[in-house]
Design an enzyme around this catalytic site. Structure first.
Site, short mmCIF file in Angstrom:
data_model
loop_
_atom_site.label_atom_id
_atom_site.label_comp_id
_atom_site.label_asym_id
_atom_site.label_seq_id
_atom_site.Cartn_x
_atom_site.Cartn_y
_atom_site.Cartn_z
N GLU A 87 45.93 -93.04 27.67
CA GLU A 87 44.99 -94.15 27.87
C GLU A 87 44.90 -94.55 29.35
O GLU A 87 44.41 -95.62 29.68
CB GLU A 87 45.42 -95.35 27.03
CG GLU A 87 45.48 -95.07 25.55
CD GLU A 87 44.20 -95.41 24.80
OE1 GLU A 87 43.43 -96.25 25.28
OE2 GLU A 87 43.97 -94.81 23.74
N HIS A 144 40.70 -96.85 25.55
CA HIS A 144 40.27 -96.38 26.86
C HIS A 144 39.90 -94.90 26.78
O HIS A 144 40.66 -94.10 26.25
CB HIS A 144 41.39 -96.55 27.90
CG HIS A 144 41.80 -97.98 28.10
ND1 HIS A 144 42.55 -98.67 27.16
CD2 HIS A 144 41.57 -98.84 29.12
CE1 HIS A 144 42.76 -99.90 27.60
NE2 HIS A 144 42.18 -100.02 28.78
N LYS A 171 39.09 -104.74 23.17
CA LYS A 171 38.85 -104.29 24.54
C LYS A 171 38.44 -102.82 24.52
O LYS A 171 39.07 -102.01 23.82
CB LYS A 171 40.09 -104.45 25.41
CG LYS A 171 39.89 -103.95 26.85
CD LYS A 171 41.20 -103.94 27.64
CE LYS A 171 40.97 -103.33 29.03
NZ LYS A 171 42.24 -103.12 29.75
#
Length: 259
Positions: A87, A144, A171
């Protein structure tokens, strides 16, 4: 209806996007220096990227560092993040230690938010969320992608999944290859917030191409962004002080944008 997450005197999901400055020191002395610098910045929160810390494999060392960091930061809300290499992090730990580390840190009640990676097993994520609830810690569930930008539909699914697993703040960070990727990230964020009523959210397109997403979150629905204090923790981060100025400028003119 979108929620507001209140951490100390900061309200995430209300008003302009909040600015978070990351701490990336490898030694306690450098973390102390960073904390001192951040105290002088116009930022709202601090993130400790503990994957940079040389003592990360010792929970006792992490706890001692947390105590020192908090004593210097003087009340700024603190996000605790271990980012695995997949990530974009600096090192890798196994899942068992990941859970042990995050759980131990939350039980100290020295952090206000903890970042949990969406890529982890769902059962672990739910257990960490339960631990967070018991210790009055808010949870960011993050994903991510440093290689590409998924489709808007996929990004929407990821954020909704993070919320379904108990994340207080989903997120999502992606790597754009063209301007259409940046627009797709913005549209996915708008969709999750406006059409699904999920929020607050943190989203960004990384790198220089995606810089606009770090600046204009209030326009499309992202409630927090990251600005560098001493050193950046991800591609495309700009200085926190400059970021705050632009965010305030956009916020002051939002009524005109909405007309």
């Amino acid at each position: 209806m979108n929620r507001i997450i209140r951490v100390k005197d900061v309200s995430i999901g209300e008003g302009p996007p909040k600015v978070c400055a990351p701490m990336v020191g490898s030694m306690l002395s450098s973390l102390e220096e960073e904390a001192g610098i951040i105290n002088e910045l116009a930022c709202d929160l601090v993130e400790w990227r503990v994957d940079y810390f040389s003592g990360v494999m010792s929970i006792d060392s992490v706890k001692e560092a947390l105590k020192r960091i908090n004593s210097i930061l003087m009340g700024k809300p603190l996000i605790f993040t271990f980012r695995n290499k997949a990530e974009g992090g600096q090192c890798e730990i196994d899942a068992a230690y990941y859970q042990e580390l995050l759980s131990a840190v939350m039980q100290t009640r020295l952090v206000d938010l903890v970042d949990v990676e969406l890529a982890m097993e769902e059962s672990m994520i739910r257990e960490l969320v339960t631990t967070a609830r018991k210790n009055q810690v808010n949870v960011i569930i993050s994903s991510h992608d440093f290689n590409q930008t998924p489709s808007a539909e996929k990004m929407v699914q990821q954020m909704l999944k993070a919320a379904e697993l108990g994340g207080d703040i989903p997120k999502l960070a992606v790597m754009p290859r063209c301007s259409a990727d940046v627009l797709a990230l913005m549209e996915a964020t708008r969709c999750v917030k406006e059409d699904h009523g999920v929020g607050p959210l943190i989203t960004m397109a990384m790198g220089g191409l995606g810089m606009i997403s770090r600046l204009a979150g209030e326009v499309y629905g992202s409630d927090l962004t990251f600005g560098a204090a001493k050193a950046a923790s991800a591609p495309g981060q700009i200085a926190a002080s400059e970021l705050q100025q632009v965010i305030q400028l956009i916020h002051q003119n939002m009524p005109a944008i909405n007309e």
